[in-house]
Motif scaffolding. Structure first.
Motif, PDB file in Angstrom:
ATOM      1  N   GLY A   1       0.763  -1.472  -0.530  1.00 30.95           N
ATOM      2  CA  GLY A   1      -0.361   0.027  -0.170  1.00 30.95           C
ATOM      3  C   GLY A   1       0.870   1.634  -0.208  1.00 30.95           C
ATOM      4  O   GLY A   1       0.681   2.447  -0.240  1.00 30.95           O
ATOM      5  N   ILE A   2       2.071   1.517   0.990  1.00 31.37           N
ATOM      6  CA  ILE A   2       3.185   2.591   0.332  1.00 31.37           C
ATOM      7  C   ILE A   2       3.323   2.782  -0.662  1.00 31.37           C
ATOM      8  O   ILE A   2       3.136   3.963  -1.311  1.00 31.37           O
ATOM      9  N   TYR A   3       3.968   1.961  -1.253  1.00 30.09           N
ATOM     10  CA  TYR A   3       4.322   2.058  -2.965  1.00 30.09           C
ATOM     11  C   TYR A   3       3.372   2.343  -4.330  1.00 30.09           C
ATOM     12  O   TYR A   3       4.054   3.249  -4.693  1.00 30.09           O
ATOM     13  N   THR A   4       1.945   2.078  -3.515  1.00 30.03           N
ATOM     14  CA  THR A   4       1.057   1.824  -4.805  1.00 30.03           C
ATOM     15  C   THR A   4       0.005   3.448  -4.263  1.00 30.03           C
ATOM     16  O   THR A   4      -0.134   4.251  -5.606  1.00 30.03           O
ATOM     17  N   SER A   5       0.892   3.753  -3.437  1.00 27.81           N
ATOM     18  CA  SER A   5       0.626   5.703  -2.798  1.00 27.81           C
ATOM     19  C   SER A   5       1.442   6.608  -3.638  1.00 27.81           C
ATOM     20  O   SER A   5       1.227   7.019  -4.277  1.00 27.81           O
ATOM     21  N   LEU A   6       2.579   5.731  -3.254  1.00 25.83           N
ATOM     22  CA  LEU A   6       4.081   6.549  -4.510  1.00 25.83           C
ATOM     23  C   LEU A   6       3.722   6.732  -5.438  1.00 25.83           C
ATOM     24  O   LEU A   6       3.986   7.424  -6.343  1.00 25.83           O
ATOM     25  N   ALA A   7       3.412   5.610  -6.239  1.00 24.79           N
ATOM     26  CA  ALA A   7       3.297   5.043  -7.929  1.00 24.79           C
ATOM     27  C   ALA A   7       2.522   6.426  -8.127  1.00 24.79           C
ATOM     28  O   ALA A   7       2.241   6.874  -9.267  1.00 24.79           O
TER      29      ALA A   7
END
Length: 218
Positions: free
Chosen positions: A93-99
């Motif tokens: 979820g963290i890296y999805t937000s970044l993307a």
């Protein structure tokens, strides 16, 4: 039309019940991890996501949100299993937000704000709004709000991840999930309405201009 589109989007997300049900696997995972350990918590989280999907199928509610949620939980559970840490459950979820935040930001920088593109497609208006600086400004505003939402999620949750604060990480995930998205959505609706009014006014003025030009020609 905007109101109809908003209702359609909410229905596709599964309605209010779907939004509430999407938080179940996260809560179950954190509680189970505290009580019975990581491995069992992973299976319980997967089981709860499957249960939500089965319940929606039984009630004949839209299942697309539950399917997406089950896939997301599956990826999160796999990462937690591979890292051997409970906090790994939140890494996807963290890296999805970044993307997502990066895509929205880049769209603004290249002067193709993503909200304008999405709404132009949904409303079948196309991309003519790019010729109107005021409409472009409103779409920039709406897109910028989503950039802030995704950036806030990324930086806050990354800090908690680095600090190994799994409980607070789960709280941040929930608190910065649908509540923030709902606020951003309200700003988006307001900005889209403003842009649509500008474009409608321009479209209404064009026939009059064309008619007056035709009358002046000999």
């Amino acid at each position: 039309m905007i109101e109809q589109q908003r209702q359609s989007r909410i229905e596709q997300l599964g309605g209010v019940s779907g939004l509430v049900q999407s938080t179940v696997p996260i809560l179950v995972f954190v509680i189970a991890n505290t009580l019975v350990g990581l491995s069992t918590a992973i299976w319980i989280a997967l089981g709860s996501a499957a249960a939500v999907l089965a319940w929606r199928m039984f009630r004949k509610d839209p299942v697309q949100p539950a399917i997406s949620g089950f896939i997301g939980v599956g990826i999160a559970a796999y990462i937690a299993h591979r890292t051997g840490e409970a906090r790994g459950f939140f890494l996807f979820g963290i890296y999805t937000s970044l993307a997502y935040g990066s895509v929205f930001l880049i769209s603004m920088l290249v002067r193709w704000p993503l909200v304008g593109i999405i709404w132009g497609f949904l409303s079948e208006r196309g991309n003519g709004w790019r010729r109107n600086k005021s409409a472009l400004h409103w779409y920039d505003l709406a897109t910028g709000v989503w950039v802030l939402v995704f950036a806030a999620r990324y930086f806050v949750q990354t800090h908690l991840y680095d600090a190994d604060q799994t409980g607070w990480l789960a709280f941040a995930r929930l608190a910065m999930g649908w509540p923030l998205a709902a606020m951003a959505f309200l700003v988006t609706v307001y900005a889209v309405r403003k842009a649509d009014k500008l474009l409608d006014a321009v479209a209404a003025a064009e026939p009059e201009t064309d008619a007056s030009d035709t009358q002046e020609k000999p």
